[in-house]
Design an enzyme around this catalytic site. Structure first.
Site, mmCIF file in Angstrom:
data_model
loop_
_atom_site.group_PDB
_atom_site.id
_atom_site.type_symbol
_atom_site.label_atom_id
_atom_site.label_comp_id
_atom_site.label_asym_id
_atom_site.label_seq_id
_atom_site.Cartn_x
_atom_site.Cartn_y
_atom_site.Cartn_z
ATOM 1 N N SER A 1 37.470 27.960 67.592
ATOM 2 C CA SER A 1 37.373 26.666 66.918
ATOM 3 C C SER A 1 37.733 26.810 65.442
ATOM 4 C CB SER A 1 35.932 26.169 67.056
ATOM 5 O OG SER A 1 35.688 25.105 66.171
ATOM 6 N N TYR B 1 26.163 27.567 66.878
ATOM 7 C CA TYR B 1 27.369 27.308 67.680
ATOM 8 C C TYR B 1 28.597 27.923 67.000
ATOM 9 C CZ TYR B 1 31.659 24.932 68.896
ATOM 10 O OH TYR B 1 32.972 24.695 69.207
ATOM 11 N N LYS C 1 31.343 31.392 67.968
ATOM 12 C CA LYS C 1 32.811 31.482 68.012
ATOM 13 C C LYS C 1 33.287 32.676 67.189
ATOM 14 C CE LYS C 1 33.321 28.110 70.807
ATOM 15 N NZ LYS C 1 33.647 28.417 72.200
HETATM 16 C C1 UD1 Z 1 32.286 18.983 65.522
HETATM 17 C C2 UD1 Z 1 31.567 20.213 65.076
HETATM 18 C C3 UD1 Z 1 32.465 21.407 65.269
HETATM 19 C C4 UD1 Z 1 32.833 21.525 66.729
HETATM 20 C C5 UD1 Z 1 33.442 20.229 67.216
HETATM 21 C C6 UD1 Z 1 33.517 20.309 68.729
HETATM 22 C C7 UD1 Z 1 29.954 19.492 63.357
HETATM 23 C C8 UD1 Z 1 29.625 19.542 61.911
HETATM 24 N N1 UD1 Z 1 31.104 20.077 63.706
HETATM 25 O O1 UD1 Z 1 33.460 18.862 64.717
HETATM 26 O O2 UD1 Z 1 31.816 22.585 64.866
HETATM 27 O O3 UD1 Z 1 33.748 22.561 66.909
HETATM 28 O O4 UD1 Z 1 32.617 19.113 66.880
HETATM 29 O O5 UD1 Z 1 33.941 19.124 69.269
HETATM 30 O O6 UD1 Z 1 29.229 18.958 64.133
HETATM 31 N N2 UD1 Z 1 31.910 10.968 62.529
HETATM 32 C C9 UD1 Z 1 31.388 9.740 62.162
HETATM 33 N N3 UD1 Z 1 30.535 9.097 63.026
HETATM 34 C C10 UD1 Z 1 30.188 9.634 64.239
HETATM 35 C C11 UD1 Z 1 30.725 10.891 64.619
HETATM 36 C C12 UD1 Z 1 31.579 11.537 63.737
HETATM 37 O O7 UD1 Z 1 31.681 9.236 61.074
HETATM 38 O O8 UD1 Z 1 29.410 9.004 64.956
HETATM 39 C C13 UD1 Z 1 32.835 11.659 61.624
HETATM 40 C C14 UD1 Z 1 32.321 13.007 61.160
HETATM 41 O O9 UD1 Z 1 31.599 12.875 59.972
HETATM 42 C C15 UD1 Z 1 33.637 13.766 60.956
HETATM 43 C C16 UD1 Z 1 34.587 13.158 61.989
HETATM 44 O O10 UD1 Z 1 34.020 11.914 62.337
HETATM 45 O O11 UD1 Z 1 34.150 13.491 59.681
HETATM 46 C C17 UD1 Z 1 34.747 14.010 63.227
HETATM 47 O O12 UD1 Z 1 33.469 14.328 63.723
HETATM 48 P P1 UD1 Z 1 33.261 15.058 65.127
HETATM 49 O O13 UD1 Z 1 34.021 14.381 66.176
HETATM 50 O O14 UD1 Z 1 31.804 15.253 65.324
HETATM 51 O O15 UD1 Z 1 33.988 16.478 64.902
HETATM 52 P P2 UD1 Z 1 33.722 17.618 63.817
HETATM 53 O O16 UD1 Z 1 32.533 17.341 63.006
HETATM 54 O O17 UD1 Z 1 34.989 17.828 63.092
#
Ligand code: UD1
Length: 341
Positions: free
Chosen positions: A126, A151, A155
């Site tokens: 990842s 997690y 990795k």
């Molecule tokens: C997350 C994990 C990452 C993992 C990946 C697996 C965290 C900090 N990171 O990545 O380690 O490998 O998932 O799929 O959890 N967002 C919102 N509202 C929401 C959900 C997300 O605003 O309800 C935003 C988050 O702040 C982020 C972006 O959307 O900026 C992507 O979020 P997400 O899909 O959870 O992925 P990552 O955080 O990049």
């Protein structure tokens, strides 16, 4: 026809990869403990490829059962190892579950194959290993940073275990793929993402909000130092990601690799903000999304998108789908699964 073992092959990325493997002419055997997947996924795979892959329900934490499995199947040419837990928050609450599920099982599998004459191994890594990288886009040479969560740590440790083992196990050749953010579903909508409970990831939360399962999407912060204030990620279509596995596997099987442990970033190379993802969704679904800006989520990095030069030039792989195409497939999948439930 070479036989490939896909651990966690009924999961989101695993199932899409099985489809691409079968399409490329590989024979697939799946093992999965069904902890976050359903046997019905086999029907989806069969409906796309016309081939029902061999499947054994197996939990890799059961060492005896794993040993028996490898004794029974001695003709495996390659392993694509997806079986792992992936919820960041859960890993903070229950670290030992993550070290057992993601690390002990990897060790058990490697113990079974380390003396094999020739075995290709693809590892699901990842971009989380880079933490908040200093330079964008992120290349494979960027330093590995202290993990934010157990997690993320699994990795990093997983890659180290593989690197150390590949040094002494002569037949073992490894490629670790560092995924950026996989989204979307197969164009047939026969397979896709099936989040367990409330989704933690952005795209399933968006589609579940639009379909009426969730009231509102919370956007975690708009005061980041980015153009629109929301975080930037590299969202890659899961089918593009699945294809990268097949190409990486062929590289090993055809002995084109340069060292016994190689690493590639798998992303599109383009960063999109949370608001851009929402706009893309609104464009392809032709509807407004109910969302509001809330506080930042703990542990989120500001920005992460891939330098894909190494994958493009050395692996000969490139993502082809646009964000809109990926979002449309995610939306079509959401509509389909809610209709049939
Ligand atoms: C997350 C994990 C990452 C993992 C990946 C697996 C965290 C900090 N990171 O990545 O380690 O490998 O998932 O799929 O959890 N967002 C919102 N509202 C929401 C959900 C997300 O605003 O309800 C935003 C988050 O702040 C982020 C972006 O959307 O900026 C992507 O979020 P997400 O899909 O959870 O992925 P990552 O955080 O990049």
């Amino acid at each position: 026809m070479k036989k490939i073992l896909v651990t966690g092959g009924l999961g989101y990325i695993g199932s899409h990869t099985v489809v691409e493997l079968q399409t490329a002419g590989f024979e697939v055997i799946i093992i999965d403990n069904l902890s976050n997947a359903s046997v019905k996924v086999l029907d989806g795979i069969e409906s796309i490829t016309g081939i029902r892959p061999e499947f054994e329900e197996l939990d890799l934490r059961d060492k005896q059962a794993t040993i028996s499995f490898f004794q029974k199947h001695q003709n495996i040419a390659g392993i694509i190892h997806f079986a792992a837990s992936k919820a960041v928050g859960e890993s903070v609450e229950n670290p030992l579950l993550y070290y057992e599920n993601n690390i002990s099982t990897l060790v058990t599998v490697l113990q079974q194959i380390q003396h094999q004459e020739n075995i290709a191994f693809i590892f699901s890594s990842s971009c989380t290993v880079y933490g908040q990288a200093e330079k964008m886009p992120i290349s494979e040479n960027a330093p590995i940073q202290q993990a934010f969560s157990p997690y993320g740590n699994t990795k990093q440790i997983g890659e180290e275990i593989l690197q150390d083992t590949a040094k002494i196990a002569k037949g073992l050749q490894v490629i670790s793929l560092r995924y950026f953010n996989p989204i979307g579903a197969h164009a047939s909508v026969a397979i896709g993402e099936l989040p367990d409970g409330v989704p933690q990831n952005l795209v399933p939360f968006i589609t579940q909000t639009a379909i009426g399962l969730r009231k509102q999407l919370a956007v975690f912060g708009n005061d980041y130092p980015t153009e629109d204030g929301t975080c930037i990620r590299d969202y890659i279509h899961v089918v593009d990601l699945a294809k990268a596995h097949v190409i990486a596997l062929k590289r090993l099987l055809n002995e084109q690799h340069e060292t016994s442990f190689e690493v590639f970033n798998i992303g599109t190379g383009t960063g999109s903000s949370v608001l851009e993802v929402i706009e893309s969704f609104e464009r392809v679904s032709q509807q407004k999304l109910n969302y509001k800006i809330v506080d930042r989520r703990e542990g989120d990095v500001i920005s992460a998108y891939a330098d894909t030069t190494k994958a493009n030039t050395i692996l000969g792989w490139k993502a082809t789908s646009t964000l809109d195409e990926a979002m449309l497939s995610a939306w079509q999948w959401e509509q389909k699964i809610r209709k049939t439930k």
